[in-house]
Design a protein around this motif. Structure first.
Motif, PDB file in Angstrom:
ATOM      1  N   VAL A  38      -4.004   8.816 -15.918  1.00 20.47           N
ATOM      2  CA  VAL A  38      -5.226   8.108 -15.533  1.00 20.47           C
ATOM      3  C   VAL A  38      -5.056   6.610 -15.730  1.00 20.47           C
ATOM      4  O   VAL A  38      -5.426   5.807 -14.858  1.00 20.47           O
ATOM      5  N   ILE A  39      -4.471   6.215 -16.848  1.00 20.89           N
ATOM      6  CA  ILE A  39      -4.283   4.787 -17.130  1.00 20.89           C
ATOM      7  C   ILE A  39      -3.356   4.153 -16.099  1.00 20.89           C
ATOM      8  O   ILE A  39      -3.654   3.091 -15.557  1.00 20.89           O
ATOM      9  N   TRP A  40      -2.220   4.811 -15.792  1.00 22.51           N
ATOM     10  CA  TRP A  40      -1.284   4.247 -14.816  1.00 22.51           C
ATOM     11  C   TRP A  40      -1.914   4.144 -13.428  1.00 22.51           C
ATOM     12  O   TRP A  40      -1.737   3.151 -12.730  1.00 22.51           O
ATOM     13  N   VAL A  53       0.014  -5.070  -7.029  1.00 23.18           N
ATOM     14  CA  VAL A  53       1.383  -5.582  -7.111  1.00 23.18           C
ATOM     15  C   VAL A  53       1.872  -5.563  -8.552  1.00 23.18           C
ATOM     16  O   VAL A  53       2.943  -5.020  -8.857  1.00 23.18           O
ATOM     17  N   LEU A  54       1.098  -6.136  -9.459  1.00 22.69           N
ATOM     18  CA  LEU A  54       1.496  -6.185 -10.868  1.00 22.69           C
ATOM     19  C   LEU A  54       1.570  -4.781 -11.456  1.00 22.69           C
ATOM     20  O   LEU A  54       2.497  -4.459 -12.206  1.00 22.69           O
ATOM     21  N   GLY A  55       0.612  -3.926 -11.119  1.00 23.43           N
ATOM     22  CA  GLY A  55       0.623  -2.558 -11.614  1.00 23.43           C
ATOM     23  C   GLY A  55       1.845  -1.790 -11.149  1.00 23.43           C
ATOM     24  O   GLY A  55       2.451  -1.040 -11.910  1.00 23.43           O
ATOM     25  N   LEU A  56       2.234  -1.992  -9.903  1.00 27.38           N
ATOM     26  CA  LEU A  56       3.427  -1.338  -9.372  1.00 27.38           C
ATOM     27  C   LEU A  56       4.672  -1.825 -10.100  1.00 27.38           C
ATOM     28  O   LEU A  56       5.534  -1.025 -10.479  1.00 27.38           O
ATOM     29  N   LEU A  57       4.769  -3.124 -10.317  1.00 28.44           N
ATOM     30  CA  LEU A  57       5.919  -3.664 -11.037  1.00 28.44           C
ATOM     31  C   LEU A  57       5.969  -3.155 -12.473  1.00 28.44           C
ATOM     32  O   LEU A  57       7.045  -2.797 -12.983  1.00 28.44           O
ATOM     33  N   LEU A  58       4.825  -3.115 -13.138  1.00 25.85           N
ATOM     34  CA  LEU A  58       4.782  -2.586 -14.506  1.00 25.85           C
ATOM     35  C   LEU A  58       5.184  -1.122 -14.541  1.00 25.85           C
ATOM     36  O   LEU A  58       5.918  -0.690 -15.432  1.00 25.85           O
ATOM     37  N   LEU A  68       0.827  -1.206   0.000  1.00 28.71           N
ATOM     38  CA  LEU A  68       0.000   0.000   0.000  1.00 28.71           C
ATOM     39  C   LEU A  68       0.863   1.258   0.000  1.00 28.71           C
ATOM     40  O   LEU A  68       0.592   2.209  -0.756  1.00 28.71           O
ATOM     41  N   ALA A  69       1.915   1.270   0.812  1.00 27.47           N
ATOM     42  CA  ALA A  69       2.806   2.438   0.870  1.00 27.47           C
ATOM     43  C   ALA A  69       3.483   2.663  -0.480  1.00 27.47           C
ATOM     44  O   ALA A  69       3.562   3.804  -0.965  1.00 27.47           O
ATOM     45  N   PHE A  70       3.961   1.594  -1.117  1.00 25.78           N
ATOM     46  CA  PHE A  70       4.608   1.737  -2.426  1.00 25.78           C
ATOM     47  C   PHE A  70       3.603   2.178  -3.493  1.00 25.78           C
ATOM     48  O   PHE A  70       3.936   2.965  -4.384  1.00 25.78           O
ATOM     49  N   ASP A  71       2.362   1.674  -3.425  1.00 24.08           N
ATOM     50  CA  ASP A  71       1.334   2.088  -4.377  1.00 24.08           C
ATOM     51  C   ASP A  71       1.023   3.579  -4.229  1.00 24.08           C
ATOM     52  O   ASP A  71       0.895   4.293  -5.224  1.00 24.08           O
ATOM     53  N   ILE A  72       0.899   4.054  -2.995  1.00 22.99           N
ATOM     54  CA  ILE A  72       0.639   5.482  -2.766  1.00 22.99           C
ATOM     55  C   ILE A  72       1.796   6.319  -3.288  1.00 22.99           C
ATOM     56  O   ILE A  72       1.587   7.346  -3.938  1.00 22.99           O
ATOM     57  N   LEU A 130      -4.319   0.805  -9.161  1.00 19.98           N
ATOM     58  CA  LEU A 130      -5.447   0.574  -8.245  1.00 19.98           C
ATOM     59  C   LEU A 130      -6.101  -0.784  -8.458  1.00 19.98           C
ATOM     60  O   LEU A 130      -6.514  -1.438  -7.506  1.00 19.98           O
ATOM     61  N   VAL A 131      -6.199  -1.225  -9.706  1.00 18.93           N
ATOM     62  CA  VAL A 131      -6.856  -2.490 -10.002  1.00 18.93           C
ATOM     63  C   VAL A 131      -5.930  -3.681  -9.732  1.00 18.93           C
ATOM     64  O   VAL A 131      -6.364  -4.703  -9.215  1.00 18.93           O
ATOM     65  N   LEU A 132      -4.652  -3.529 -10.079  1.00 17.76           N
ATOM     66  CA  LEU A 132      -3.667  -4.600  -9.884  1.00 17.76           C
ATOM     67  C   LEU A 132      -2.507  -4.051  -9.059  1.00 17.76           C
ATOM     68  O   LEU A 132      -1.475  -3.689  -9.615  1.00 17.76           O
TER      69      LEU A 132
END
Length: 58
Positions: free
Chosen positions: A35-37, A46-51, A14-18, A42-44
């Motif tokens: 907006v896309i990023w 862990v995967l979204g953060l890595l991407l 959560l901290a890394f996502d924020i 928000l939807v993925l």
């Protein structure tokens, strides 16, 4: 013990996502890219953060 580790790991993610979302909002990218990023993170979470780490920041 598994609940504590899982909760701590979730808090770290959560901290890394924020952090990533704040960096995205303050970036010079287009509004649509921002907006896309943010939606991907928000939807993925862990995967979204890595991407984002691989393909987002320049």
């Amino acid at each position: 013990m598994g609940i504590e580790v899982g909760g701590l790991l979730g808090l770290i993610i959560l901290a890394f996502d924020i952090y990533a979302i704040i960096k995205i909002i303050n970036s010079g990218a287009s509004t649509m890219a921002k907006v896309i990023w943010v939606l991907v993170i928000l939807v993925l979470p862990v995967l979204g953060l890595l991407l984002w780490l691989l393909f987002g920041p320049k």
